[in-house]
Design a protein around this motif. Structure first.
Motif, PDB file in Angstrom:
ATOM      1  N   THR A 202      28.706 -23.523  13.466  1.00 36.28           N
ATOM      2  CA  THR A 202      29.533 -22.127  13.913  1.00 36.28           C
ATOM      3  C   THR A 202      30.146 -21.535  12.662  1.00 36.28           C
ATOM      4  O   THR A 202      29.829 -20.398  12.437  1.00 36.28           O
ATOM      5  N   TYR A 203      30.627 -22.213  11.974  1.00 37.74           N
ATOM      6  CA  TYR A 203      31.073 -21.864  10.353  1.00 37.74           C
ATOM      7  C   TYR A 203      30.018 -21.395   9.607  1.00 37.74           C
ATOM      8  O   TYR A 203      29.919 -20.521   8.883  1.00 37.74           O
ATOM      9  N   LEU A 204      28.609 -22.080   9.634  1.00 35.41           N
ATOM     10  CA  LEU A 204      27.601 -21.693   9.053  1.00 35.41           C
ATOM     11  C   LEU A 204      27.075 -20.252   9.513  1.00 35.41           C
ATOM     12  O   LEU A 204      26.966 -19.533   8.351  1.00 35.41           O
ATOM     13  N   THR A 205      27.066 -20.263  10.683  1.00 34.54           N
ATOM     14  CA  THR A 205      26.691 -18.750  11.003  1.00 34.54           C
ATOM     15  C   THR A 205      27.600 -17.746  10.766  1.00 34.54           C
ATOM     16  O   THR A 205      27.339 -16.476  10.328  1.00 34.54           O
ATOM     17  N   TRP A 206      28.975 -17.974  10.844  1.00 33.94           N
ATOM     18  CA  TRP A 206      30.090 -17.046  10.175  1.00 33.94           C
ATOM     19  C   TRP A 206      29.718 -16.652   8.734  1.00 33.94           C
ATOM     20  O   TRP A 206      29.936 -15.651   8.363  1.00 33.94           O
ATOM     21  N   TRP A 207      29.621 -17.666   7.834  1.00 34.54           N
ATOM     22  CA  TRP A 207      29.248 -17.647   6.624  1.00 34.54           C
ATOM     23  C   TRP A 207      27.986 -16.680   6.416  1.00 34.54           C
ATOM     24  O   TRP A 207      27.983 -15.797   5.481  1.00 34.54           O
ATOM     25  N   ARG A 208      26.888 -17.045   6.978  1.00 42.19           N
ATOM     26  CA  ARG A 208      25.713 -16.292   6.968  1.00 42.19           C
ATOM     27  C   ARG A 208      26.137 -14.845   7.261  1.00 42.19           C
ATOM     28  O   ARG A 208      25.805 -13.706   6.459  1.00 42.19           O
ATOM     29  N   MET A 209      26.749 -14.345   8.490  1.00 41.88           N
ATOM     30  CA  MET A 209      27.201 -12.908   8.708  1.00 41.88           C
ATOM     31  C   MET A 209      28.169 -12.517   7.672  1.00 41.88           C
ATOM     32  O   MET A 209      28.104 -11.188   7.419  1.00 41.88           O
ATOM     33  N   THR A 210      29.093 -13.166   6.913  1.00 43.27           N
ATOM     34  CA  THR A 210      29.912 -12.767   6.175  1.00 43.27           C
ATOM     35  C   THR A 210      29.078 -12.111   4.784  1.00 43.27           C
ATOM     36  O   THR A 210      29.424 -11.166   4.227  1.00 43.27           O
TER      37      THR A 210
END
Length: 310
Positions: free
Chosen positions: A254-262
């Motif tokens: 979930t954090y990985l997706t957040w960082w990709r979107m950031t």
């Protein structure tokens, strides 16, 4: 990869603003709620920081206060002083309302209090993970031998704002970015020393979790698995997943997706890359898959987001 610097750069938008102010008692300022985070530093004299909720905080020379959540607050020479409204202008500067009574003017050549105040424009949708754990007021009292880097940055910033030499604009912007990092670092250090490490302070100090965060930030395009991320810190899949979620507040992927979107949001704001190129740089195999993930995260399509931040 410096994870803290990476996240702070992603959540900051626009240019920070700061000003040095001479105050002659009695004086009082009320700052309205805003999206920005702000700080106050007392260079000389004393002041009271009065938050929207909670007890007033007495400030002495060298004290730093950081207000991460943009709530309204007041800064005054005393608790019973009439307050003037302060409004943040689009360029980041402040406009003070005229006093309702007789204006307090300089009674001598030396002000009673000298302050540094500043604001940081934030993308709140990106800043939540980093700043949510901070209290209403982060108070860093001046103590001999503590937070020396923070004190040095404050001194340099005060000198630049006072002297206004060639290059000051660029130097002040850089010093304000540096100051924000020093404030966060000083707070987390204080929490660790007091035996209260939590959230990002604990995550960045934990070898396994910090190793996984560095891996994600170093290569967000890699198709990371929980097992791979755990291996970067020498933990089993299950042990790592539990530790990461407990410290960061969400599962690793979930954090990985957040960082990709950031990362994608920052590229859309500041670069002219095509959507296909941004998709490739954030680990998506197709523009369609990227656009779908982006809209799920931001609520708008990537093209519309880019136009709204042009």
């Amino acid at each position: 990869m410096d994870v803290l610097s990476d996240v702070v750069a992603a959540m900051r938008t626009g240019r920070p603003h700061s000003a040095r102010r001479d105050k002659f008692a009695p004086w009082g300022l009320r700052f309205a709620a805003a999206d920005e985070a702000g700080f106050h530093v007392v260079l000389r004299g004393s002041a009271w920081l009065i938050p929207a909720e909670g007890e007033p905080v007495a400030l002495a020379p060298g004290d730093v206060v950081f207000l991460a959540h943009g709530h309204g607050h007041s800064l005054a020479s005393g608790l019973d002083v009439p307050l003037r409204e302060v409004r943040l202008l689009p360029d980041g500067s402040w406009s003070e309302s005229p006093p309702s009574g007789p204006a307090a003017g300089p009674s001598s050549g030396c002000p009673d209090t000298v302050t540094l105040c500043g604001t940081y424009r934030l993308d709140r949708s990106r800043a939540g993970r980093l700043l949510a754990e901070l209290p209403e007021v982060v108070h860093l009292p001046a103590r001999v031998g503590t937070h020396r880097s923070l004190r040095a940055a404050v001194e340099l910033l005060g000198m630049e704002l006072e002297e206004n030499q060639p290059g000051t604009d660029a130097i002040v912007t850089s010093l304000l970015d540096t100051l924000l990092l020093y404030i966060l670092r000083a707070w987390w250090q204080s929490e660790r020393e007091a035996g209260r490490p939590r959230g990002w302070a604990a995550a960045l100090a934990d070898p396994a979790v910090s190793a996984a965060l560095r891996a994600i930030h170093s290569d967000p395009t890699h198709p990371w698995t929980v097992e791979e991320l755990g291996a970067t810190g020498g933990l089993s899949r299950a042990a790592f997943a539990r530790r990461f979620a407990a410290m960061v507040g969400e599962p690793p992927l979930t954090y990985l997706t957040w960082w990709r979107m950031t990362t994608a949001g920052r590229l859309l704001r500041h670069d002219d890359l095509s959507l296909r190129q941004i998709a490739e740089r954030t680990g998506y195999t197709s523009e369609f898959a990227f656009a779908k993930a982006f809209k799920r995260e931001y609520g708008v399509a990537p093209g519309r987001y880019r136009r709204g931040n042009a």
